[in-house]
Design a protein around this motif. Structure first.
Motif, PDB file in Angstrom:
ATOM      1  N   ARG A  21      16.951  20.935  71.899  1.00  0.00           N
ATOM      2  CA  ARG A  21      15.905  19.938  72.174  1.00  0.00           C
ATOM      3  C   ARG A  21      14.607  20.289  71.451  1.00  0.00           C
ATOM      4  NH1 ARG A  21      17.959  20.705  77.671  1.00  0.00           N
ATOM      5  NH2 ARG A  21      19.418  18.999  78.158  1.00  0.00           N
ATOM      6  N   ASP A  22      14.257  21.574  71.424  1.00  0.00           N
ATOM      7  CA  ASP A  22      13.029  22.007  70.749  1.00  0.00           C
ATOM      8  C   ASP A  22      13.106  21.740  69.248  1.00  0.00           C
ATOM      9  OD1 ASP A  22      11.932  22.845  73.113  1.00  0.00           O
ATOM     10  OD2 ASP A  22      12.411  24.964  72.828  1.00  0.00           O
ATOM     11  N   ILE A  23      14.259  22.051  68.650  1.00  0.00           N
ATOM     12  CA  ILE A  23      14.435  21.830  67.209  1.00  0.00           C
ATOM     13  C   ILE A  23      14.400  20.340  66.893  1.00  0.00           C
ATOM     14  CG2 ILE A  23      16.081  22.031  65.296  1.00  0.00           C
ATOM     15  CD1 ILE A  23      17.029  24.669  66.655  1.00  0.00           C
ATOM     16  N   ALA A  24      15.047  19.548  67.740  1.00  0.00           N
ATOM     17  CA  ALA A  24      15.055  18.096  67.535  1.00  0.00           C
ATOM     18  C   ALA A  24      13.639  17.533  67.591  1.00  0.00           C
ATOM     19  CB  ALA A  24      15.937  17.431  68.589  1.00  0.00           C
ATOM     20  N   LYS A  25      12.848  18.020  68.550  1.00  0.00           N
ATOM     21  CA  LYS A  25      11.471  17.542  68.686  1.00  0.00           C
ATOM     22  C   LYS A  25      10.627  17.946  67.486  1.00  0.00           C
ATOM     23  CE  LYS A  25       7.467  17.651  71.780  1.00  0.00           C
ATOM     24  NZ  LYS A  25       6.910  18.172  73.059  1.00  0.00           N
ATOM     25  N   ALA A  26      10.779  19.200  67.047  1.00  0.00           N
ATOM     26  CA  ALA A  26       9.989  19.695  65.915  1.00  0.00           C
ATOM     27  C   ALA A  26      10.328  18.965  64.624  1.00  0.00           C
ATOM     28  CB  ALA A  26      10.209  21.195  65.744  1.00  0.00           C
ATOM     29  N   SER A  27      11.581  18.511  64.496  1.00  0.00           N
ATOM     30  CA  SER A  27      12.009  17.816  63.277  1.00  0.00           C
ATOM     31  C   SER A  27      11.896  16.302  63.414  1.00  0.00           C
ATOM     32  CB  SER A  27      13.456  18.189  62.950  1.00  0.00           C
ATOM     33  OG  SER A  27      14.345  17.654  63.915  1.00  0.00           O
ATOM     34  N   ASP A  28      11.316  15.843  64.520  1.00  0.00           N
ATOM     35  CA  ASP A  28      11.196  14.411  64.793  1.00  0.00           C
ATOM     36  C   ASP A  28      12.567  13.738  64.843  1.00  0.00           C
ATOM     37  OD1 ASP A  28       9.884  12.054  65.388  1.00  0.00           O
ATOM     38  OD2 ASP A  28       9.491  11.525  63.302  1.00  0.00           O
ATOM     39  N   ASN A  29      13.554  14.460  65.343  1.00  0.00           N
ATOM     40  CA  ASN A  29      14.913  13.954  65.562  1.00  0.00           C
ATOM     41  C   ASN A  29      15.614  13.483  64.286  1.00  0.00           C
ATOM     42  OD1 ASN A  29      13.808  14.028  68.297  1.00  0.00           O
ATOM     43  ND2 ASN A  29      15.666  12.974  68.882  1.00  0.00           N
ATOM     44  N   ILE A  30      15.283  14.101  63.159  1.00  0.00           N
ATOM     45  CA  ILE A  30      15.959  13.707  61.922  1.00  0.00           C
ATOM     46  C   ILE A  30      17.073  14.684  61.547  1.00  0.00           C
ATOM     47  CG2 ILE A  30      13.896  12.564  61.037  1.00  0.00           C
ATOM     48  CD1 ILE A  30      13.563  14.951  59.115  1.00  0.00           C
ATOM     49  N   TYR A  31      17.228  15.768  62.295  1.00  0.00           N
ATOM     50  CA  TYR A  31      18.268  16.749  61.990  1.00  0.00           C
ATOM     51  C   TYR A  31      19.620  16.288  62.527  1.00  0.00           C
ATOM     52  CZ  TYR A  31      15.369  20.582  60.209  1.00  0.00           C
ATOM     53  OH  TYR A  31      14.557  21.378  59.443  1.00  0.00           O
ATOM     54  N   GLY A  32      20.612  16.196  61.622  1.00  0.00           N
ATOM     55  CA  GLY A  32      21.982  15.958  62.033  1.00  0.00           C
ATOM     56  C   GLY A  32      22.612  17.272  62.459  1.00  0.00           C
ATOM     57  N   SER A  33      23.912  17.255  62.742  1.00  0.00           N
ATOM     58  CA  SER A  33      24.570  18.453  63.263  1.00  0.00           C
ATOM     59  C   SER A  33      24.576  19.601  62.255  1.00  0.00           C
ATOM     60  CB  SER A  33      26.005  18.125  63.684  1.00  0.00           C
ATOM     61  OG  SER A  33      26.749  17.621  62.591  1.00  0.00           O
ATOM     62  N   ARG A  34      24.644  19.291  60.957  1.00  0.00           N
ATOM     63  CA  ARG A  34      24.666  20.359  59.949  1.00  0.00           C
ATOM     64  C   ARG A  34      23.347  21.122  59.917  1.00  0.00           C
ATOM     65  NH1 ARG A  34      27.655  17.946  54.513  1.00  0.00           N
ATOM     66  NH2 ARG A  34      29.721  17.623  55.453  1.00  0.00           N
ATOM     67  N   ARG A  35      22.244  20.374  59.846  1.00  0.00           N
ATOM     68  CA  ARG A  35      20.943  21.044  59.804  1.00  0.00           C
ATOM     69  C   ARG A  35      20.606  21.675  61.150  1.00  0.00           C
ATOM     70  NH1 ARG A  35      16.316  17.756  56.687  1.00  0.00           N
ATOM     71  NH2 ARG A  35      17.169  15.903  57.680  1.00  0.00           N
ATOM     72  N   MET A  36      21.082  21.072  62.232  1.00  0.00           N
ATOM     73  CA  MET A  36      20.884  21.673  63.548  1.00  0.00           C
ATOM     74  C   MET A  36      21.607  23.016  63.618  1.00  0.00           C
ATOM     75  SD  MET A  36      19.490  21.504  66.544  1.00  0.00           S
ATOM     76  CE  MET A  36      18.977  19.786  66.727  1.00  0.00           C
ATOM     77  N   LYS A  37      22.829  23.066  63.084  1.00  0.00           N
ATOM     78  CA  LYS A  37      23.598  24.315  63.059  1.00  0.00           C
ATOM     79  C   LYS A  37      22.843  25.391  62.274  1.00  0.00           C
ATOM     80  CE  LYS A  37      27.811  26.300  61.045  1.00  0.00           C
ATOM     81  NZ  LYS A  37      27.105  27.115  60.036  1.00  0.00           N
ATOM     82  N   LYS A  38      22.309  25.021  61.104  1.00  0.00           N
ATOM     83  CA  LYS A  38      21.578  25.983  60.281  1.00  0.00           C
ATOM     84  C   LYS A  38      20.331  26.495  61.004  1.00  0.00           C
ATOM     85  CE  LYS A  38      23.059  24.328  55.724  1.00  0.00           C
ATOM     86  NZ  LYS A  38      22.612  23.737  54.428  1.00  0.00           N
ATOM     87  N   ALA A  39      19.624  25.577  61.680  1.00  0.00           N
ATOM     88  CA  ALA A  39      18.413  25.969  62.406  1.00  0.00           C
ATOM     89  C   ALA A  39      18.751  26.910  63.559  1.00  0.00           C
ATOM     90  CB  ALA A  39      17.692  24.729  62.926  1.00  0.00           C
ATOM     91  N   ALA A  59      22.763  17.480  74.991  1.00  0.00           N
ATOM     92  CA  ALA A  59      21.307  17.549  75.156  1.00  0.00           C
ATOM     93  C   ALA A  59      20.650  16.175  75.077  1.00  0.00           C
ATOM     94  CB  ALA A  59      20.710  18.475  74.098  1.00  0.00           C
ATOM     95  N   GLY A  60      21.439  15.162  74.748  1.00  0.00           N
ATOM     96  CA  GLY A  60      20.889  13.812  74.653  1.00  0.00           C
ATOM     97  C   GLY A  60      20.080  13.572  73.398  1.00  0.00           C
ATOM     98  N   VAL A  61      20.358  14.356  72.347  1.00  0.00           N
ATOM     99  CA  VAL A  61      19.621  14.230  71.088  1.00  0.00           C
ATOM    100  C   VAL A  61      20.269  13.161  70.216  1.00  0.00           C
ATOM    101  CG1 VAL A  61      19.006  15.382  68.935  1.00  0.00           C
ATOM    102  CG2 VAL A  61      18.805  16.601  71.112  1.00  0.00           C
ATOM    103  N   GLN A  62      19.486  12.188  69.816  1.00  0.00           N
ATOM    104  CA  GLN A  62      19.968  11.130  68.940  1.00  0.00           C
ATOM    105  C   GLN A  62      19.217  11.192  67.618  1.00  0.00           C
ATOM    106  OE1 GLN A  62      19.536   7.471  71.156  1.00  0.00           O
ATOM    107  NE2 GLN A  62      21.500   7.755  72.182  1.00  0.00           N
ATOM    108  N   VAL A  63      19.967  11.208  66.539  1.00  0.00           N
ATOM    109  CA  VAL A  63      19.367  11.333  65.215  1.00  0.00           C
ATOM    110  C   VAL A  63      18.726  10.019  64.802  1.00  0.00           C
ATOM    111  CG1 VAL A  63      19.791  11.886  62.790  1.00  0.00           C
ATOM    112  CG2 VAL A  63      21.105  13.035  64.583  1.00  0.00           C
TER     113      VAL A  63
END
Length: 200
Positions: A21-39, A59-63
């Motif tokens: 959730r923190d990573i999604a918020k910091a990236s403005d929810n533009i991270y897909g699963s690949r970039r989320m995995k890397k982060a 987590a309810g994260v929508q790209v």
């Protein structure tokens, strides 16, 4: 290395969800699963791409698939650049020791104090010229009266490399600092601020 556990009730699993959730918020929810995995991997959460997708769903994260918009960072220039003095040291011991700044595509520029996380200077213009960033920093100077030695961090945009902006920093004894090329995490506080602003 972080341990693996797929039990939803396990504290580590909840920690993973919070990190997502923190990573999604910091990236403005533009991270897909690949970039989320890397982060997550960069934070020592060693998970697979499949696990990343499952965590994002749980987590309810929508790209967000963004529409095209005007580019705000023109880093393709030959103007002199500052070193990354801040180096992601976002926690300060007191106010007016470190500022971060950024420009949104709405031509709004803000300066944020890292200690209080409050906007201490801002400006709005019809064009993304050097005057836009100078006006916001000048407002921060008027309001806060920061001492020499203040670190002022930004991306590598041409506005921050302009002669007028550099003169303003030098006149007050401030240290300019710039993110590494193509790395939004170096300016995560400012990026997160605009991400929150766009979602409201």
């Amino acid at each position: 290395m972080r341990r693996k556990n797929d039990n939803p009730d396990d504290p580590y699993h909840q920690e993973l969800l919070e990190a997502v959730r923190d990573i999604a918020k910091a990236s403005d929810n533009i991270y897909g699963s690949r970039r989320m995995k890397k982060a997550l991997n960069a934070l020592s959460y060693l998970i697979s791409g499949n696990k990343s997708r499952k965590l994002m769903k749980e987590a309810g994260v929508q790209v967000k698939y963004r529409k095209k918009y005007k580019v705000t960072t023109d880093s393709n220039h030959k103007k002199p650049l500052f070193e990354n003095v801040l180096d992601r040291q976002f926690d300060m011991n007191g106010p007016d020791q470190g500022y971060v700044s950024d420009i949104t595509y709405l031509w709004t520029h803000v300066v944020i104090d890292l200690y209080s996380r409050k906007v201490v200077g801002w400006s709005i213009g019809s064009r993304m010229k050097a005057q836009l960033v100078c006006d916001a920093l000048t407002m921060a100077i008027w309001q806060r009266l920061p001492a020499a030695g203040l670190i002022v961090h930004s991306d590598r945009g041409s506005q921050y490399a302009s002669k007028s902006y550099r003169r303003l920093l030098k006149a007050h004894g401030f240290m300019g600092s710039m993110s590494c090329k193509g790395n939004c995490w170096d300016n995560a506080v400012a990026e997160s601020f605009f991400g929150s602003l766009k979602s409201e």
